[in-house]
Design a protein around this motif. Structure first.
Motif, PDB file in Angstrom:
ATOM      1  N   THR A 289      55.723  38.793  56.347  1.00 54.34           N
ATOM      2  CA  THR A 289      54.901  39.566  55.430  1.00 54.34           C
ATOM      3  C   THR A 289      54.188  40.657  56.220  1.00 54.34           C
ATOM      4  OG1 THR A 289      53.230  39.421  53.666  1.00 54.34           O
ATOM      5  CG2 THR A 289      52.818  38.140  55.667  1.00 54.34           C
ATOM      6  N   ARG A 290      53.445  41.485  55.527  1.00 58.90           N
ATOM      7  CA  ARG A 290      52.662  42.552  56.164  1.00 58.90           C
ATOM      8  C   ARG A 290      51.219  42.472  55.708  1.00 58.90           C
ATOM      9  NH1 ARG A 290      55.616  46.872  58.491  1.00 58.90           N
ATOM     10  NH2 ARG A 290      57.868  46.532  58.335  1.00 58.90           N
ATOM     11  N   GLY A 291      50.337  43.064  56.494  1.00 59.58           N
ATOM     12  CA  GLY A 291      48.932  43.065  56.135  1.00 59.58           C
ATOM     13  C   GLY A 291      48.198  44.180  56.844  1.00 59.58           C
ATOM     14  N   ASP A 292      46.910  44.281  56.575  1.00 64.16           N
ATOM     15  CA  ASP A 292      46.073  45.266  57.264  1.00 64.16           C
ATOM     16  C   ASP A 292      44.661  44.728  57.384  1.00 64.16           C
ATOM     17  OD1 ASP A 292      44.257  46.546  54.974  1.00 64.16           O
ATOM     18  OD2 ASP A 292      46.278  46.376  54.148  1.00 64.16           O
ATOM     19  N   VAL A 293      43.962  45.204  58.388  1.00 63.76           N
ATOM     20  CA  VAL A 293      42.582  44.790  58.595  1.00 63.76           C
ATOM     21  C   VAL A 293      41.775  45.970  59.105  1.00 63.76           C
ATOM     22  CG1 VAL A 293      43.027  43.968  60.944  1.00 63.76           C
ATOM     23  CG2 VAL A 293      41.065  43.071  59.677  1.00 63.76           C
ATOM     24  N   SER A 294      40.568  46.118  58.565  1.00 67.59           N
ATOM     25  CA  SER A 294      39.609  47.130  59.027  1.00 67.59           C
ATOM     26  C   SER A 294      38.429  46.388  59.630  1.00 67.59           C
ATOM     27  CB  SER A 294      39.132  48.004  57.862  1.00 67.59           C
ATOM     28  OG  SER A 294      40.208  48.682  57.249  1.00 67.59           O
ATOM     29  N   LEU A 295      38.014  46.813  60.814  1.00 65.73           N
ATOM     30  CA  LEU A 295      36.972  46.111  61.562  1.00 65.73           C
ATOM     31  C   LEU A 295      35.921  47.095  62.045  1.00 65.73           C
ATOM     32  CD1 LEU A 295      36.083  43.472  63.074  1.00 65.73           C
ATOM     33  CD2 LEU A 295      37.514  44.241  64.964  1.00 65.73           C
ATOM     34  N   GLU A 296      34.667  46.789  61.754  1.00 64.53           N
ATOM     35  CA  GLU A 296      33.558  47.624  62.215  1.00 64.53           C
ATOM     36  C   GLU A 296      32.402  46.711  62.599  1.00 64.53           C
ATOM     37  OE1 GLU A 296      32.480  51.614  60.359  1.00 64.53           O
ATOM     38  OE2 GLU A 296      30.815  50.356  59.672  1.00 64.53           O
ATOM     39  N   GLY A 297      32.235  46.521  63.896  1.00 61.47           N
ATOM     40  CA  GLY A 297      31.219  45.571  64.356  1.00 61.47           C
ATOM     41  C   GLY A 297      31.559  44.180  63.867  1.00 61.47           C
ATOM     42  N   GLU A 298      30.612  43.508  63.241  1.00 62.65           N
ATOM     43  CA  GLU A 298      30.839  42.177  62.692  1.00 62.65           C
ATOM     44  C   GLU A 298      31.566  42.226  61.346  1.00 62.65           C
ATOM     45  OE1 GLU A 298      30.013  38.924  63.718  1.00 62.65           O
ATOM     46  OE2 GLU A 298      29.857  39.917  65.653  1.00 62.65           O
ATOM     47  N   LYS A 299      31.547  43.362  60.686  1.00 61.62           N
ATOM     48  CA  LYS A 299      32.114  43.467  59.343  1.00 61.62           C
ATOM     49  C   LYS A 299      33.630  43.646  59.401  1.00 61.62           C
ATOM     50  CE  LYS A 299      27.873  45.755  57.785  1.00 61.62           C
ATOM     51  NZ  LYS A 299      27.306  46.986  57.187  1.00 61.62           N
ATOM     52  N   TYR A 300      34.312  43.110  58.389  1.00 65.46           N
ATOM     53  CA  TYR A 300      35.753  43.333  58.323  1.00 65.46           C
ATOM     54  C   TYR A 300      36.258  43.202  56.898  1.00 65.46           C
ATOM     55  CZ  TYR A 300      36.307  38.193  58.160  1.00 65.46           C
ATOM     56  OH  TYR A 300      36.240  36.863  57.827  1.00 65.46           O
ATOM     57  N   LEU A 301      37.435  43.784  56.659  1.00 64.37           N
ATOM     58  CA  LEU A 301      38.169  43.624  55.414  1.00 64.37           C
ATOM     59  C   LEU A 301      39.618  43.346  55.775  1.00 64.37           C
ATOM     60  CD1 LEU A 301      37.998  45.566  52.107  1.00 64.37           C
ATOM     61  CD2 LEU A 301      40.200  45.278  53.242  1.00 64.37           C
ATOM     62  N   LEU A 302      40.132  42.216  55.315  1.00 65.43           N
ATOM     63  CA  LEU A 302      41.482  41.778  55.632  1.00 65.43           C
ATOM     64  C   LEU A 302      42.297  41.627  54.352  1.00 65.43           C
ATOM     65  CD1 LEU A 302      43.645  40.411  57.525  1.00 65.43           C
ATOM     66  CD2 LEU A 302      42.459  38.263  57.049  1.00 65.43           C
ATOM     67  N   ASN A 303      43.473  42.256  54.313  1.00 61.90           N
ATOM     68  CA  ASN A 303      44.404  42.099  53.197  1.00 61.90           C
ATOM     69  C   ASN A 303      45.688  41.475  53.703  1.00 61.90           C
ATOM     70  OD1 ASN A 303      42.958  43.546  50.990  1.00 61.90           O
ATOM     71  ND2 ASN A 303      43.184  45.303  52.369  1.00 61.90           N
ATOM     72  N   ILE A 304      46.065  40.333  53.123  1.00 63.31           N
ATOM     73  CA  ILE A 304      47.321  39.693  53.510  1.00 63.31           C
ATOM     74  C   ILE A 304      47.741  38.698  52.425  1.00 63.31           C
ATOM     75  CG2 ILE A 304      46.230  37.841  54.837  1.00 63.31           C
ATOM     76  CD1 ILE A 304      48.638  38.142  56.824  1.00 63.31           C
ATOM     77  N   MET A 305      49.039  38.666  52.142  1.00 61.51           N
ATOM     78  CA  MET A 305      49.624  37.732  51.182  1.00 61.51           C
ATOM     79  C   MET A 305      48.912  37.777  49.837  1.00 61.51           C
ATOM     80  SD  MET A 305      50.424  34.522  53.757  1.00 61.51           S
ATOM     81  CE  MET A 305      51.340  33.582  52.543  1.00 61.51           C
ATOM     82  N   GLY A 306      48.529  38.978  49.406  1.00 59.87           N
ATOM     83  CA  GLY A 306      47.918  39.147  48.099  1.00 59.87           C
ATOM     84  C   GLY A 306      46.465  38.753  48.013  1.00 59.87           C
ATOM     85  N   THR A 307      45.884  38.366  49.127  1.00 60.22           N
ATOM     86  CA  THR A 307      44.487  37.938  49.157  1.00 60.22           C
ATOM     87  C   THR A 307      43.659  38.889  50.011  1.00 60.22           C
ATOM     88  OG1 THR A 307      45.046  35.606  48.850  1.00 60.22           O
ATOM     89  CG2 THR A 307      42.926  36.072  49.865  1.00 60.22           C
ATOM     90  N   THR A 308      42.427  39.145  49.570  1.00 55.54           N
ATOM     91  CA  THR A 308      41.507  40.008  50.310  1.00 55.54           C
ATOM     92  C   THR A 308      40.318  39.184  50.786  1.00 55.54           C
ATOM     93  OG1 THR A 308      42.104  41.989  49.046  1.00 55.54           O
ATOM     94  CG2 THR A 308      39.977  42.014  50.159  1.00 55.54           C
ATOM     95  N   ARG A 309      39.966  39.361  52.060  1.00 52.74           N
ATOM     96  CA  ARG A 309      38.783  38.703  52.615  1.00 52.74           C
ATOM     97  C   ARG A 309      37.837  39.793  53.119  1.00 52.74           C
ATOM     98  NH1 ARG A 309      39.510  33.265  54.242  1.00 52.74           N
ATOM     99  NH2 ARG A 309      38.273  33.540  56.112  1.00 52.74           N
ATOM    100  N   ILE A 310      36.601  39.734  52.674  1.00 51.07           N
ATOM    101  CA  ILE A 310      35.579  40.698  53.081  1.00 51.07           C
ATOM    102  C   ILE A 310      34.425  39.942  53.730  1.00 51.07           C
ATOM    103  CG2 ILE A 310      33.935  42.465  52.324  1.00 51.07           C
ATOM    104  CD1 ILE A 310      35.710  42.884  49.850  1.00 51.07           C
ATOM    105  N   PHE A 311      34.012  40.412  54.896  1.00 46.80           N
ATOM    106  CA  PHE A 311      32.805  39.872  55.516  1.00 46.80           C
ATOM    107  C   PHE A 311      31.841  41.036  55.701  1.00 46.80           C
ATOM    108  CE2 PHE A 311      30.263  38.591  59.316  1.00 46.80           C
ATOM    109  CZ  PHE A 311      29.582  37.562  58.698  1.00 46.80           C
ATOM    110  N   ASP A 312      30.689  40.989  55.022  1.00 46.45           N
ATOM    111  CA  ASP A 312      29.738  42.099  55.040  1.00 46.45           C
ATOM    112  C   ASP A 312      28.656  41.941  56.095  1.00 46.45           C
ATOM    113  OD1 ASP A 312      28.083  40.140  53.998  1.00 46.45           O
ATOM    114  OD2 ASP A 312      27.828  41.090  52.036  1.00 46.45           O
ATOM    115  N   GLY A 313      28.815  40.956  56.959  1.00 49.39           N
ATOM    116  CA  GLY A 313      27.819  40.690  57.989  1.00 49.39           C
ATOM    117  C   GLY A 313      26.954  39.492  57.668  1.00 49.39           C
ATOM    118  N   LYS A 314      26.954  39.103  56.377  1.00 51.40           N
ATOM    119  CA  LYS A 314      26.161  37.952  55.952  1.00 51.40           C
ATOM    120  C   LYS A 314      26.981  36.949  55.155  1.00 51.40           C
ATOM    121  CE  LYS A 314      21.736  40.427  55.821  1.00 51.40           C
ATOM    122  NZ  LYS A 314      20.574  40.827  54.982  1.00 51.40           N
ATOM    123  N   LYS A 315      27.790  37.472  54.231  1.00 49.62           N
ATOM    124  CA  LYS A 315      28.577  36.603  53.367  1.00 49.62           C
ATOM    125  C   LYS A 315      30.071  36.913  53.477  1.00 49.62           C
ATOM    126  CE  LYS A 315      25.093  35.466  49.860  1.00 49.62           C
ATOM    127  NZ  LYS A 315      25.173  34.007  50.074  1.00 49.62           N
TER     128      LYS A 315
END
Length: 214
Positions: free
Chosen positions: A61-87
């Motif tokens: 499969t393919r995916g992508d991730v954006s990372l800035e300090g502690e924060k990130y956004l990950l897309n893979i296998m139709g699912t998105t994970r977001i970490f805003d630094g707290k939640k």
């Protein structure tokens, strides 16, 4: 999916992991670490493959991730994970479900770059491995071996482009023979990322079931 997210983030942040490695990997890994720490953000597209020949299992499969300090956004296998630094927000469109949890550094299931930094520093021994010529690119591999001899992971090969000092790929071999490979297809830095990228907008998911875990 939780383990997959962990692995992908391990790949993205491994460059920070060996700043104090005690053997001859110091120079290379410190150089990689110093370079990426100078970036405001990192955006990576990657290929992910899982293969177990004995079990006749192969998945890509393919995916992508954006990372800035502690924060990130990950897309893979139709699912998105977001970490805003707290939640941490896990958005699953197929099930119209969203899981929300607070970050607790003491809990393993909450994966952040800083957690991965500690994980790799404490759990692995590293040594220089083979060099591969890939269409004119020199890829230097570093072998990571778990200190725990009963670990599920047998070893990890981390491929580093000797010219750019960027991560090229990661090959993880598990004790059951499963091999997981993550290969970077695009590596961009200092992109014009809006702050809203790492923000969860609940009003966009009115029909979703929201599971607040704490």
């Amino acid at each position: 999916m939780k383990k997959l997210g962990l692995l992908v983030l391990a790949f993205v942040v491994t460059f920070f992991a060996h700043a104090q490695s005690p053997n001859n990997t110091d120079a290379l890994l410190n150089e990689v670490s110093s370079k990426v720490k100078g970036y405001d953000n990192i955006v990576i597209n990657f290929k992910y493959s899982l293969e177990n020949t004995a079990e006749n299992v192969k998945h890509e499969t393919r995916g992508d991730v954006s990372l800035e300090g502690e924060k990130y956004l990950l897309n893979i296998m139709g699912t998105t994970r977001i970490f805003d630094g707290k939640k941490l927000y896990t958005i699953i469109p197929e099930d119209e479900e969203i899981n929300i949890s607070s970050h607790n550094p003491e809990e393993e299931q909450n994966i952040t770059p800083s957690k991965m930094l500690t994980f790799y520093n404490d759990g692995y021994k590293s040594q220089i491995d083979k060099t591969v010529d890939l269409k004119g690119r020199k890829i230097q591999y570093v072998r990571l071996t778990p200190i725990d001899t009963n670990a599920e992971i047998k070893n990890i090969l981390l491929g580093i482009d000797k010219q750019t000092k960027h991560i090229y790929n990661l090959i993880q071999t598990q004790s059951n023979g499963t091999k997981i490979t993550i290969t970077v297809t695009s590596f961009k830095t200092n992109q014009p990322i809006p702050e809203s990228l790492f923000q969860f907008k609940e009003d966009r998911y009115k029909d979703y079931y929201i599971n607040r875990l704490d």
